[in-house]
Design a protein around this motif. Sequence first.
Motif, mmCIF file in Angstrom:
data_model
loop_
_atom_site.group_PDB
_atom_site.id
_atom_site.type_symbol
_atom_site.label_atom_id
_atom_site.label_comp_id
_atom_site.label_asym_id
_atom_site.label_seq_id
_atom_site.Cartn_x
_atom_site.Cartn_y
_atom_site.Cartn_z
ATOM 1 N N LYS A 6 -17.540 -18.942 -0.740
ATOM 2 C CA LYS A 6 -16.664 -19.329 0.360
ATOM 3 C C LYS A 6 -16.476 -20.842 0.417
ATOM 4 N N ASP A 7 -17.444 -21.644 -0.061
ATOM 5 C CA ASP A 7 -17.264 -23.086 -0.114
ATOM 6 C C ASP A 7 -16.274 -23.474 -1.207
ATOM 7 N N SER A 8 -16.178 -22.668 -2.269
ATOM 8 C CA SER A 8 -15.260 -23.002 -3.350
ATOM 9 C C SER A 8 -13.812 -22.849 -2.916
ATOM 10 N N TYR A 9 -13.556 -22.050 -1.879
ATOM 11 C CA TYR A 9 -12.204 -21.901 -1.384
ATOM 12 C C TYR A 9 -11.775 -23.086 -0.525
ATOM 13 N N CYS A 10 -12.715 -23.907 -0.110
ATOM 14 C CA CYS A 10 -12.414 -25.000 0.801
ATOM 15 C C CYS A 10 -12.334 -26.341 0.091
ATOM 16 N N VAL A 11 -12.186 -26.336 -1.226
ATOM 17 C CA VAL A 11 -12.092 -27.576 -1.981
ATOM 18 C C VAL A 11 -10.706 -28.162 -1.765
ATOM 19 N N TYR A 89 -13.286 -11.060 9.216
ATOM 20 C CA TYR A 89 -13.816 -11.146 7.855
ATOM 21 C C TYR A 89 -13.125 -12.263 7.072
ATOM 22 N N ILE A 90 -11.802 -12.358 7.196
ATOM 23 C CA ILE A 90 -11.059 -13.403 6.489
ATOM 24 C C ILE A 90 -11.487 -14.782 6.970
ATOM 25 N N ILE A 91 -11.619 -14.954 8.274
ATOM 26 C CA ILE A 91 -12.042 -16.254 8.808
ATOM 27 C C ILE A 91 -13.449 -16.578 8.341
ATOM 28 N N TYR A 92 -14.355 -15.628 8.402
ATOM 29 C CA TYR A 92 -15.738 -15.877 7.991
ATOM 30 C C TYR A 92 -15.819 -16.178 6.494
ATOM 31 N N THR A 93 -15.056 -15.454 5.688
ATOM 32 C CA THR A 93 -15.126 -15.617 4.244
ATOM 33 C C THR A 93 -14.476 -16.906 3.772
ATOM 34 N N ILE A 148 -1.922 -29.007 18.759
ATOM 35 C CA ILE A 148 -2.927 -29.535 17.838
ATOM 36 C C ILE A 148 -3.721 -28.367 17.256
ATOM 37 N N ASN A 149 -3.748 -28.274 15.928
ATOM 38 C CA ASN A 149 -4.544 -27.238 15.258
ATOM 39 C C ASN A 149 -6.016 -27.610 15.317
ATOM 40 N N ILE A 150 -6.813 -26.718 15.862
ATOM 41 C CA ILE A 150 -8.254 -26.938 15.947
ATOM 42 C C ILE A 150 -8.928 -25.813 15.174
ATOM 43 N N ASP A 151 -9.161 -26.081 13.896
ATOM 44 C CA ASP A 151 -9.719 -25.065 13.011
ATOM 45 C C ASP A 151 -11.222 -25.276 12.843
ATOM 46 N N LEU A 152 -11.961 -25.136 13.923
ATOM 47 C CA LEU A 152 -13.415 -25.256 13.878
ATOM 48 C C LEU A 152 -14.000 -23.859 14.087
ATOM 49 N N TYR A 153 -14.522 -23.277 13.015
ATOM 50 C CA TYR A 153 -14.972 -21.891 13.066
ATOM 51 C C TYR A 153 -16.486 -21.743 13.081
ATOM 52 N N ASP A 154 -17.210 -22.832 12.873
ATOM 53 C CA ASP A 154 -18.651 -22.731 12.714
ATOM 54 C C ASP A 154 -19.386 -23.310 13.910
ATOM 55 N N ILE A 155 -20.507 -22.706 14.247
ATOM 56 C CA ILE A 155 -21.445 -23.275 15.218
ATOM 57 C C ILE A 155 -22.470 -24.026 14.380
#
Length: 165
Positions: A6-11, A89-93, A148-155
Motif C-alpha cells: 500500500k505504500d508503493s501506491y503512494c509514491v 477497503y479501497i481507502i485502507y488499501t 479544500i480536499n482533506i485526505d487524512l485517513y490515518d490516526i
Amino acid sequence: MGSSLKDSYCVESGGLSISSLTYSVFTLFVHAIQSVVQSTFVLIHEFLKLFGIWSIFIYLIEHHRSWIVILFVLPLSKLFDYLFILRHYIIYTFYSSPKLHKSRVLDIQSQIKTAISTSRSSKLCTARAGWLSISMSYRKYKQSSTQINIDLYDILSTEIDPFVT
C-alpha cells in the motif's frame, strides 16, 4: 523491513500521486453510479406515467409500505452496505500511509494559501461529498465556498490519560 504494497501506491510521480489518481478514478466511479441511479429513477417515473401506472405505484407506496421496504429498500440497503465496505477497503488499501501524513498536511496548507491569495471573499469548507454527510439537509454553502480536499485517513496516535475513566 521493506515498504508495503500500500505504500508503493503512494509514491509521488510528477506532482500527482498514484493514490490521488486512484481516488479520482474512484470518485468518477461513484459519480457514474449516482448518475445511473438518478437516470434509472427518471426512466422508471416516465415509464410508470406513460402507462398510467404512476397512481397505482403511489397507492402501493402509501398503503403497502412494508412490502415495498421488504422487497426493495432492504435489498438496496444491503447493496449500499457492500459498496461502503468496498469503499473502506479501497481507502485502507490505497490511501492509508502514515508516512505521507506530513506531505498531505503540506498539501492542505498549500490549498488554503492558494484559496486565500486568489479570493479573500470566499469562505473555506471541506470538499467532503454531500452523500457522506450525516445531516439530511442539502449543503448550499459548499457551492459558493472554496472547497479544500482533506485526505487524512490515518490516526497517527492517541493519548490515553490513565486518570480519566
